[in-house]
Design a protein around this motif. Structure first.
Motif, PDB file in Angstrom:
ATOM      1  N   PHE A  15      68.912  56.834 -30.777  1.00 54.36           N
ATOM      2  CA  PHE A  15      68.498  55.522 -30.249  1.00 54.36           C
ATOM      3  C   PHE A  15      67.416  55.764 -29.212  1.00 54.36           C
ATOM      4  CE2 PHE A  15      68.902  52.314 -26.839  1.00 54.36           C
ATOM      5  CZ  PHE A  15      68.569  51.187 -27.569  1.00 54.36           C
ATOM      6  N   ASP A  16      66.395  54.929 -29.237  1.00 53.09           N
ATOM      7  CA  ASP A  16      65.370  55.043 -28.193  1.00 53.09           C
ATOM      8  C   ASP A  16      64.830  53.673 -27.859  1.00 53.09           C
ATOM      9  OD1 ASP A  16      63.892  56.520 -26.336  1.00 53.09           O
ATOM     10  OD2 ASP A  16      62.126  56.501 -27.626  1.00 53.09           O
ATOM     11  N   VAL A  17      64.412  53.537 -26.623  1.00 54.01           N
ATOM     12  CA  VAL A  17      63.797  52.291 -26.177  1.00 54.01           C
ATOM     13  C   VAL A  17      62.657  52.626 -25.221  1.00 54.01           C
ATOM     14  CG1 VAL A  17      65.555  52.045 -24.361  1.00 54.01           C
ATOM     15  CG2 VAL A  17      64.265  50.049 -25.069  1.00 54.01           C
ATOM     16  N   HIS A  18      61.581  51.910 -25.346  1.00 53.29           N
ATOM     17  CA  HIS A  18      60.475  52.035 -24.392  1.00 53.29           C
ATOM     18  C   HIS A  18      60.043  50.651 -23.969  1.00 53.29           C
ATOM     19  CE1 HIS A  18      59.198  56.329 -24.429  1.00 53.29           C
ATOM     20  NE2 HIS A  18      59.949  56.314 -25.512  1.00 53.29           N
ATOM     21  N   ARG A  19      59.672  50.546 -22.696  1.00 51.01           N
ATOM     22  CA  ARG A  19      59.189  49.237 -22.238  1.00 51.01           C
ATOM     23  C   ARG A  19      57.677  49.159 -22.432  1.00 51.01           C
ATOM     24  NH1 ARG A  19      56.684  49.412 -17.412  1.00 51.01           N
ATOM     25  NH2 ARG A  19      57.024  51.251 -16.121  1.00 51.01           N
ATOM     26  N   LEU A  53      59.929  57.651 -33.976  1.00 46.87           N
ATOM     27  CA  LEU A  53      60.057  59.099 -34.177  1.00 46.87           C
ATOM     28  C   LEU A  53      60.998  59.723 -33.149  1.00 46.87           C
ATOM     29  CD1 LEU A  53      56.501  60.320 -35.261  1.00 46.87           C
ATOM     30  CD2 LEU A  53      58.387  59.388 -36.628  1.00 46.87           C
ATOM     31  N   HIS A  54      61.061  59.133 -31.947  1.00 44.91           N
ATOM     32  CA  HIS A  54      61.997  59.658 -30.939  1.00 44.91           C
ATOM     33  C   HIS A  54      63.442  59.440 -31.392  1.00 44.91           C
ATOM     34  CE1 HIS A  54      58.822  59.164 -27.501  1.00 44.91           C
ATOM     35  NE2 HIS A  54      58.437  59.980 -28.462  1.00 44.91           N
ATOM     36  N   ALA A  55      63.733  58.230 -31.880  1.00 46.76           N
ATOM     37  CA  ALA A  55      65.093  57.943 -32.354  1.00 46.76           C
ATOM     38  C   ALA A  55      65.429  58.851 -33.536  1.00 46.76           C
ATOM     39  CB  ALA A  55      65.212  56.472 -32.746  1.00 46.76           C
TER      40      ALA A  55
HETATM   41 MG    MG Z   1      61.296  57.908 -26.132  1.00 45.29          MG
END
Ligand code: MG
Length: 170
Positions: A15-19, A53-55
């Motif tokens: 799981f990834d999140v970016h603002r 790609l991070h997730a």
């Molecule tokens: Mg990230």
């Protein structure tokens, strides 16, 4: 009874999140699954901000019991500023490969109120096929909103969930 072959399968979740950055920086375009989206939005990130790609990389590391990308690529390391997330994914795949694990299929869900991701889903799938070596039939990418609720609903950022199945390289 579970067969020996099935015991060699490994599931992984990421799981990834970016603002979003306060303002659009043309030098930092919105890149998802290696595809540059034609929108005037930038994500705040130490890397290129490719949260898909991070997730995915975290899911691969999860399947291989190899920790997470924060450990491999600390955001305190100035030499990694602006790093392409393709390198992050490749490193995760190599870690898993070192344990004899290869991707079997992957399922991704991007969560964002805006911009709309679904018009770019096919291009993202093609890119994921190129990045992972998987046939497109083994790659699924979905996009959903939160119906206006919460931080994603307020368009403060974007998130992605990833699930992968990995197995022995036969
Ligand atoms: Mg990230």
């Amino acid at each position: 009874m579970i067969s020996q072959d099935l015991r060699q399968l490994r599931i992984g979740h990421g799981f990834d999140v970016h603002r979003f950055a306060d303002c659009f920086d043309p030098a930092k375009p919105l890149i998802l699954a290696g595809v540059e989206l034609p929108v005037e939005k930038s994500l705040a990130a130490h890397s290129d901000g490719d949260l898909v790609l991070h997730a995915l990389a975290d899911a691969v590391l999860g399947a291989a019991a190899e920790g997470d990308i924060g450990r491999l690529f600390p955001d305190t390391d100035a030499s990694l500023a602006g790093i392409s997330s393709a390198i992050i994914l490749q490193t995760a795949l190599e870690k898993a490969g070192g344990k004899g694990l290869k991707l079997i299929n992957l399922d991704l869900t991007v969560v964002a109120q805006a911009p709309k991701v679904s018009p770019h889903a096919e291009a993202m799938r093609e890119s994921l096929a190129a990045l992972t070596g998987l046939p497109e039939g083994n790659i699924n990418l979905k996009a959903t909103t939160t119906e206006g609720m919460g931080y994603l609903g307020r368009e403060e950022g974007m998130a992605c969930h990833a699930v992968v199945l990995m197995g022995p390289d036969v």
